[in-house]
Write an enzyme that holds these catalytic residues in place. Sequence first.
Site, mmCIF file in Angstrom:
data_model
loop_
_atom_site.group_PDB
_atom_site.id
_atom_site.type_symbol
_atom_site.label_atom_id
_atom_site.label_comp_id
_atom_site.label_asym_id
_atom_site.label_seq_id
_atom_site.Cartn_x
_atom_site.Cartn_y
_atom_site.Cartn_z
ATOM 1 N N ARG A 77 1.426 8.109 9.280
ATOM 2 C CA ARG A 77 1.081 9.505 8.987
ATOM 3 C C ARG A 77 -0.191 9.959 9.708
ATOM 4 O O ARG A 77 -0.281 11.094 10.169
ATOM 5 C CB ARG A 77 0.867 9.688 7.477
ATOM 6 C CG ARG A 77 2.125 10.039 6.705
ATOM 7 C CD ARG A 77 1.802 10.194 5.206
ATOM 8 N NE ARG A 77 2.847 10.901 4.484
ATOM 9 C CZ ARG A 77 3.996 10.359 4.090
ATOM 10 N NH1 ARG A 77 4.273 9.113 4.373
ATOM 11 N NH2 ARG A 77 4.878 11.085 3.423
ATOM 12 N N ASP A 100 0.796 -1.231 0.000
ATOM 13 C CA ASP A 100 0.000 0.000 0.000
ATOM 14 C C ASP A 100 0.822 1.271 0.000
ATOM 15 O O ASP A 100 0.325 2.342 0.334
ATOM 16 C CB ASP A 100 -0.910 -0.004 1.235
ATOM 17 C CG ASP A 100 -0.117 -0.201 2.526
ATOM 18 O OD1 ASP A 100 1.120 -0.036 2.500
ATOM 19 O OD2 ASP A 100 -0.739 -0.515 3.560
ATOM 20 N N GLU A 124 -2.544 4.906 2.861
ATOM 21 C CA GLU A 124 -2.416 3.496 2.457
ATOM 22 C C GLU A 124 -3.739 2.850 2.056
ATOM 23 O O GLU A 124 -3.775 2.034 1.135
ATOM 24 C CB GLU A 124 -1.744 2.692 3.580
ATOM 25 C CG GLU A 124 -0.264 2.995 3.787
ATOM 26 C CD GLU A 124 0.005 4.222 4.639
ATOM 27 O OE1 GLU A 124 -0.970 4.844 5.142
ATOM 28 O OE2 GLU A 124 1.178 4.594 4.807
ATOM 29 N N GLU A 168 0.065 -8.955 -1.490
ATOM 30 C CA GLU A 168 -0.610 -8.445 -0.290
ATOM 31 C C GLU A 168 -1.821 -7.590 -0.687
ATOM 32 O O GLU A 168 -2.013 -6.462 -0.219
ATOM 33 C CB GLU A 168 0.344 -7.650 0.616
ATOM 34 C CG GLU A 168 -0.062 -7.631 2.069
ATOM 35 C CD GLU A 168 0.828 -6.731 2.928
ATOM 36 O OE1 GLU A 168 0.742 -5.495 2.824
ATOM 37 O OE2 GLU A 168 1.618 -7.274 3.714
ATOM 38 N N HIS A 174 5.126 4.981 13.317
ATOM 39 C CA HIS A 174 5.499 5.916 12.241
ATOM 40 C C HIS A 174 4.339 6.414 11.401
ATOM 41 O O HIS A 174 4.532 7.182 10.465
ATOM 42 C CB HIS A 174 6.495 5.241 11.294
ATOM 43 C CG HIS A 174 5.884 4.110 10.503
ATOM 44 N ND1 HIS A 174 5.154 4.322 9.360
ATOM 45 C CD2 HIS A 174 5.866 2.781 10.716
ATOM 46 C CE1 HIS A 174 4.732 3.146 8.892
ATOM 47 N NE2 HIS A 174 5.137 2.200 9.706
ATOM 48 N N HIS A 209 11.948 5.391 13.759
ATOM 49 C CA HIS A 209 11.833 5.570 12.301
ATOM 50 C C HIS A 209 12.485 6.892 11.907
ATOM 51 O O HIS A 209 12.410 7.874 12.652
ATOM 52 C CB HIS A 209 10.334 5.567 11.967
ATOM 53 C CG HIS A 209 10.000 5.455 10.516
ATOM 54 N ND1 HIS A 209 10.232 6.452 9.614
ATOM 55 C CD2 HIS A 209 9.440 4.439 9.797
ATOM 56 C CE1 HIS A 209 9.817 6.076 8.406
ATOM 57 N NE2 HIS A 209 9.338 4.839 8.499
HETATM 58 C C1 UD1 Z 1 6.301 4.958 4.175
HETATM 59 C C2 UD1 Z 1 4.970 4.491 3.580
HETATM 60 C C3 UD1 Z 1 4.171 3.710 4.619
HETATM 61 C C4 UD1 Z 1 4.994 2.585 5.193
HETATM 62 C C5 UD1 Z 1 6.295 3.150 5.742
HETATM 63 C C6 UD1 Z 1 7.165 2.056 6.257
HETATM 64 C C7 UD1 Z 1 3.824 5.910 1.926
HETATM 65 C C8 UD1 Z 1 3.020 7.108 1.700
HETATM 66 N N1 UD1 Z 1 4.184 5.670 3.185
HETATM 67 O O1 UD1 Z 1 6.016 5.911 5.188
HETATM 68 O O2 UD1 Z 1 3.018 3.168 3.996
HETATM 69 O O3 UD1 Z 1 4.269 1.957 6.229
HETATM 70 O O4 UD1 Z 1 7.005 3.834 4.702
HETATM 71 O O5 UD1 Z 1 8.208 2.541 7.061
HETATM 72 O O6 UD1 Z 1 4.148 5.196 0.998
HETATM 73 N N2 UD1 Z 1 13.499 8.833 5.825
HETATM 74 C C9 UD1 Z 1 14.869 8.820 5.826
HETATM 75 N N3 UD1 Z 1 15.509 7.650 5.526
HETATM 76 C C10 UD1 Z 1 14.853 6.498 5.254
HETATM 77 C C11 UD1 Z 1 13.448 6.517 5.277
HETATM 78 C C12 UD1 Z 1 12.783 7.696 5.557
HETATM 79 O O7 UD1 Z 1 15.502 9.824 6.083
HETATM 80 O O8 UD1 Z 1 15.490 5.475 5.004
HETATM 81 C C13 UD1 Z 1 12.795 10.108 6.122
HETATM 82 C C14 UD1 Z 1 12.906 11.121 4.953
HETATM 83 O O9 UD1 Z 1 12.988 12.409 5.487
HETATM 84 C C15 UD1 Z 1 11.573 10.926 4.229
HETATM 85 C C16 UD1 Z 1 10.644 10.670 5.405
HETATM 86 O O10 UD1 Z 1 11.393 9.859 6.297
HETATM 87 O O11 UD1 Z 1 11.203 12.038 3.463
HETATM 88 C C17 UD1 Z 1 9.328 10.055 5.099
HETATM 89 O O12 UD1 Z 1 9.452 8.878 4.299
HETATM 90 P P1 UD1 Z 1 8.148 8.371 3.498
HETATM 91 O O13 UD1 Z 1 8.503 7.136 2.742
HETATM 92 O O14 UD1 Z 1 7.552 9.472 2.746
HETATM 93 O O15 UD1 Z 1 7.114 8.048 4.646
HETATM 94 P P2 UD1 Z 1 7.090 6.926 5.752
HETATM 95 O O16 UD1 Z 1 6.457 7.511 6.955
HETATM 96 O O17 UD1 Z 1 8.418 6.312 5.862
HETATM 97 N N1 UDP Z 2 11.834 -3.518 11.068
HETATM 98 C C1 UDP Z 2 13.224 -3.523 10.908
HETATM 99 N N2 UDP Z 2 13.962 -2.663 11.679
HETATM 100 C C2 UDP Z 2 13.407 -1.802 12.559
HETATM 101 C C3 UDP Z 2 11.989 -1.779 12.691
HETATM 102 C C4 UDP Z 2 11.233 -2.640 11.923
HETATM 103 O O1 UDP Z 2 13.770 -4.302 10.126
HETATM 104 O O2 UDP Z 2 14.140 -1.064 13.227
HETATM 105 C C5 UDP Z 2 11.033 -4.428 10.216
HETATM 106 C C6 UDP Z 2 9.931 -5.212 10.902
HETATM 107 O O3 UDP Z 2 10.389 -6.478 11.342
HETATM 108 C C7 UDP Z 2 8.875 -5.345 9.804
HETATM 109 C C8 UDP Z 2 9.053 -4.073 8.981
HETATM 110 O O4 UDP Z 2 10.360 -3.586 9.297
HETATM 111 O O5 UDP Z 2 9.141 -6.447 8.944
HETATM 112 C C9 UDP Z 2 8.004 -3.059 9.329
HETATM 113 O O6 UDP Z 2 8.313 -1.867 8.712
HETATM 114 P P1 UDP Z 2 7.599 -0.504 9.080
HETATM 115 O O7 UDP Z 2 7.143 -0.523 10.496
HETATM 116 O O8 UDP Z 2 8.546 0.569 8.654
HETATM 117 O O9 UDP Z 2 6.380 -0.440 8.066
HETATM 118 P P2 UDP Z 2 4.918 -1.070 8.046
HETATM 119 O O10 UDP Z 2 5.016 -2.508 8.359
HETATM 120 O O11 UDP Z 2 4.087 -0.317 9.025
HETATM 121 O O12 UDP Z 2 4.452 -0.789 6.650
#
Ligand code: UD1
Ligand code: UDP
Length: 379
Positions: free
Chosen positions: A219, A96, A132, A118, A217, A250
Site C-alpha cells: 500500500r 501484520d 502493517e 511472527e 503490492h 497481485h
Molecule cells: C493484504 C495485507 C498485506 C499483505 C497482503 C498480502 C492488510 C491491510 N494488507 O494487502 O499486509 O502483505 O495482503 O498479499 O492486511 N483482491 C482480490 N482477490 C484476492 C485478494 C485481493 O480481488 O484474492 C483484491 C480485492 O479487490 C481487495 C484488494 O485486492 O479489495 C485488496 O486486498 P487487501 O487484503 O485489502 O490488501 P492487499 O494489498 O492484498
Molecule cells: N506467492 C504465491 N503466488 C504468487 C506470488 C506469491 O504463492 O503468485 C507466495 C510467496 O511464495 C510467499 C507469499 O505468497 O510465500 C507472499 O505473499 P504476498 O507477496 O502476497 O504477501 P507478503 O509476503 O508481502 O505479506
Amino acid sequence: MKKVLFVFGTRPEAIKMAPLVYTFLKDDAFEVRLCVSAQHRQMLDQTLEFFSLTPDYDLDIMQANQDLFDITSRILLGLREILREYKPDMIFVHGDTTTALSASLAGFYERIPIAHIEAGLRTRHLYSPFPEEANRQMIDVLAQYYFAPTKTSADNLSLEGKNQANISISGNTVIDALFLALELIEKNPNLKAKIKQDLSLHYPLNDKRKFILVTGHRRENFGEGFVNICKAIRQIASENPKIDIVYPVHLNPNVQGVVKSSLAGVSNIFLIPPLNYEHFVYLMSCSHLIMTDSGGIQEEAPSLGKPVLLMRDNTERPEALEAGVVKLVGTNVERIVRETQSLLDNPAHYEAMSKAINPYGDSKSCQKILNFIKQRNQR
Ligand code: UD1
Ligand code: UDP
C-alpha cells in the site's frame, strides 16, 4: 483438551499458518478449529486448496477495493459470535495483516489469550509499511505469547518490556511451508510435470533464457512508488532483450491498474495471474533473481539461493540484508535499474548474493511453537 482457534485471511498468512495448523491437528492435546476472514478470496482459496485445509468458519468478507475500515469492522463483527459460541482457550494470529489485528482485538474483548506468530518485527516507522507496522505493534500489545522468528525480533519485544518467559525464538513457519512444497515437487514427478505444463500457459520456461521474477503490492508504494517500479521494469526489459521478466500480478485493483497499463505489450515482459503456492515456489527456484516488495519472498528466496532486490524504503526483516542475500533498493527508477544491471552483468556480485543460507528458519518452526505452548500450559 485445549481448544485453539486459528484465524487468518490473506495468502501469506495461509501459507505461513497452514503447516502450523497441521502440527496442532496431529496432537491429541488440542481441539483445533480454523476461521478464515477471507480478506483475500481467490488468493486465499488457492492456498487452502494446496494445503487441503477446509475452514470451520468462513467470514467471507472480501469486497472489491476494500478499505481498512471495511476489513476491520467486518472481521470484528464476524468473530463476535464465533468466539462466544466456540469459546477457544487461545487464538493464533499471524504477522501484520488487518485480519491479524482484528482477530487480536476480538480475542482481547472476550479475554481470550492471543498467540502471535511472527511477532516482534519492526521498522519503527509507523507509516511504513502501512498499515502493517502499526498492526504488528498493536497486536503485540494485545498478545500473551510471542513467537519471534529471529533473535532480532525477540530483542525488539524485550526492549518493549514484554514478559521474557512468553517469548519464543522459533524461526519462521514460512520455511516449513517452503520445504514442504519443495519436497512435494521433488518427490512427485507428476506434480512437477503438471506445474510445468500449467506454467507454460503463461510463460514458456526455457533453459536458454534467464528470467527475473517480480512481485509487488504494498500500500505505501501505491501512486508514485508503483509508477517508478513499473518504469524501472520497462527500462530493464528494453535494455536486456535476452532476459525475460515474469510478473504474477497481485489482484489488488490498485496494483493491476498501473502494472497492466504500464507494462502490457512488451515482448519480454510476462504479466501472469497470481500462482498457486507450488507453482510459485517452482518458478522462484527456476528464476535468475527476484525483484519484490513482499515480506514472505524475502524470507523464502535465501533458501533457494536467489538474490532479492527489495523495492521498499525500509524493511522489518534486516537479517537477510545483513547476510548479504537481499538488497534494499527503494522505489527510485535509476537505483532499481542500476542494482538490477549490476546483478545481471557482474558474476562476482551475483555469486555473492546467491548464497543458499537462511536466517529465518530451519523448517522446524511449527514443532517448536507447539512444544512451547505445551510446556507453558503444563505449568
Ligand atoms: C493484504 C495485507 C498485506 C499483505 C497482503 C498480502 C492488510 C491491510 N494488507 O494487502 O499486509 O502483505 O495482503 O498479499 O492486511 N483482491 C482480490 N482477490 C484476492 C485478494 C485481493 O480481488 O484474492 C483484491 C480485492 O479487490 C481487495 C484488494 O485486492 O479489495 C485488496 O486486498 P487487501 O487484503 O485489502 O490488501 P492487499 O494489498 O492484498
Ligand atoms: N506467492 C504465491 N503466488 C504468487 C506470488 C506469491 O504463492 O503468485 C507466495 C510467496 O511464495 C510467499 C507469499 O505468497 O510465500 C507472499 O505473499 P504476498 O507477496 O502476497 O504477501 P507478503 O509476503 O508481502 O505479506
